[in-house]
Design a protein around this motif. Structure first.
Motif, mmCIF file in Angstrom:
data_model
loop_
_atom_site.group_PDB
_atom_site.id
_atom_site.type_symbol
_atom_site.label_atom_id
_atom_site.label_comp_id
_atom_site.label_asym_id
_atom_site.label_seq_id
_atom_site.Cartn_x
_atom_site.Cartn_y
_atom_site.Cartn_z
ATOM 1 N N SER A 276 74.643 27.687 53.020
ATOM 2 C CA SER A 276 75.864 28.603 53.216
ATOM 3 C C SER A 276 75.637 29.886 53.560
ATOM 4 N N VAL A 277 75.454 30.009 55.000
ATOM 5 C CA VAL A 277 74.931 31.387 55.639
ATOM 6 C C VAL A 277 76.115 32.482 55.128
ATOM 7 N N GLU A 278 77.442 31.769 55.285
ATOM 8 C CA GLU A 278 78.455 32.736 54.837
ATOM 9 C C GLU A 278 78.385 33.488 53.539
ATOM 10 N N ALA A 279 78.037 32.560 52.370
ATOM 11 C CA ALA A 279 77.780 33.161 51.081
ATOM 12 C C ALA A 279 76.633 34.215 51.100
ATOM 13 N N GLU A 280 75.609 33.703 51.801
ATOM 14 C CA GLU A 280 74.268 34.663 52.065
ATOM 15 C C GLU A 280 74.658 35.944 52.498
ATOM 16 N N ALA A 281 75.684 36.023 53.367
ATOM 17 C CA ALA A 281 76.003 37.099 54.135
ATOM 18 C C ALA A 281 76.994 38.132 53.124
ATOM 19 N N ALA A 282 77.847 37.351 52.381
ATOM 20 C CA ALA A 282 78.565 37.912 51.582
ATOM 21 C C ALA A 282 77.654 38.708 50.146
ATOM 22 N N LEU A 283 76.491 38.123 50.014
ATOM 23 C CA LEU A 283 75.475 38.639 48.969
ATOM 24 C C LEU A 283 74.729 40.076 49.313
ATOM 25 N N GLU A 284 74.261 39.966 50.493
ATOM 26 C CA GLU A 284 73.312 40.870 50.971
ATOM 27 C C GLU A 284 74.018 41.998 50.847
ATOM 28 N N GLY A 285 73.209 43.252 50.339
ATOM 29 C CA GLY A 285 73.653 44.606 50.131
ATOM 30 C C GLY A 285 74.542 44.695 49.143
ATOM 31 N N GLN A 286 74.867 43.879 48.224
ATOM 32 C CA GLN A 286 75.801 43.976 47.100
ATOM 33 C C GLN A 286 75.057 44.101 45.859
ATOM 34 N N ALA B 213 68.462 28.245 45.378
ATOM 35 C CA ALA B 213 68.970 29.433 45.624
ATOM 36 C C ALA B 213 67.510 30.358 45.746
ATOM 37 N N ILE B 214 67.476 31.216 46.957
ATOM 38 C CA ILE B 214 66.410 32.337 46.710
ATOM 39 C C ILE B 214 66.916 33.721 46.809
ATOM 40 N N VAL B 215 66.668 34.550 45.733
ATOM 41 C CA VAL B 215 67.273 36.035 45.918
ATOM 42 C C VAL B 215 66.290 36.757 45.717
ATOM 43 N N GLU B 216 66.385 37.890 46.457
ATOM 44 C CA GLU B 216 65.547 38.969 46.269
ATOM 45 C C GLU B 216 66.108 40.279 46.078
ATOM 46 N N THR B 217 65.938 40.975 44.868
ATOM 47 C CA THR B 217 66.604 42.067 44.582
ATOM 48 C C THR B 217 65.939 43.161 44.687
ATOM 49 N N ARG B 218 66.255 44.387 44.824
ATOM 50 C CA ARG B 218 65.731 45.867 44.605
ATOM 51 C C ARG B 218 66.755 46.811 44.152
ATOM 52 N N HIS B 219 66.476 47.177 42.935
ATOM 53 C CA HIS B 219 67.158 48.075 42.059
ATOM 54 C C HIS B 219 68.575 47.562 41.849
ATOM 55 N N ARG B 220 68.654 46.331 41.505
ATOM 56 C CA ARG B 220 69.734 45.406 41.041
ATOM 57 C C ARG B 220 70.742 45.161 42.187
ATOM 58 N N LYS B 221 70.038 45.454 43.621
ATOM 59 C CA LYS B 221 70.811 45.362 44.712
ATOM 60 C C LYS B 221 70.273 43.796 45.342
#
Length: 117
Positions: free
Chosen positions: A61-71, A35-43
């Motif tokens: 899993s691009v579907e899981a990636e889309a479910a994470l972005e902005g959350q 996994a590669i995760v970029e966060t900004r202000h806990r988002k």
């Protein structure tokens, strides 16, 4: 003769790989998560997820990636993404346990990658 290899810069975010095995001596993963995760202000601004050991070849899993972005970077968000990632998974009797193991491994990996220590 190869004298150099140029790679693009890595994507932004924290990169993490987790491999779950039966025993430390076995080299093959029951489940693995990259996994590669970029966060900004806990988002979560961007996420990339690849799973291994749960299909004939590693898959993203691009579907899981889309479910994470902005959350928000929280365990309920990670669990929802894990459910999306494994939504079409079908066990074959002897490997049914891998579906839940993959979800849990993905959640733990995402939580560790999203930390902003």
């Amino acid at each position: 003769m190869i004298t150099a290899v140029l790679l693009p810069p890595p994507p932004p975010g924290r990169q993490l790989y987790r491999k779950v095995r039966d025993r430390a001596s076995y080299e093959f993963a029951l489940v693995s998560v990259a996994a590669i995760v970029e966060t900004r202000h806990r988002k979560i601004t961007t996420a990339r997820i690849a799973l291994g050991g749960v299909a004939p070849k590693p898959w993203r899993s691009v579907e899981a990636e889309a479910a994470l972005e902005g959350q928000s970077a929280t365990m309920p968000t990670f669990r929802a993404a894990a459910e999306v990632a494994m939504a079409d998974a079908v066990g074959r009797g002897h490997n049914d346990f891998k579906i839940e193991l993959a979800k849990r491994t993905l959640c733990r990996t995402l939580a560790d990658a999203a930390r902003t220590d």
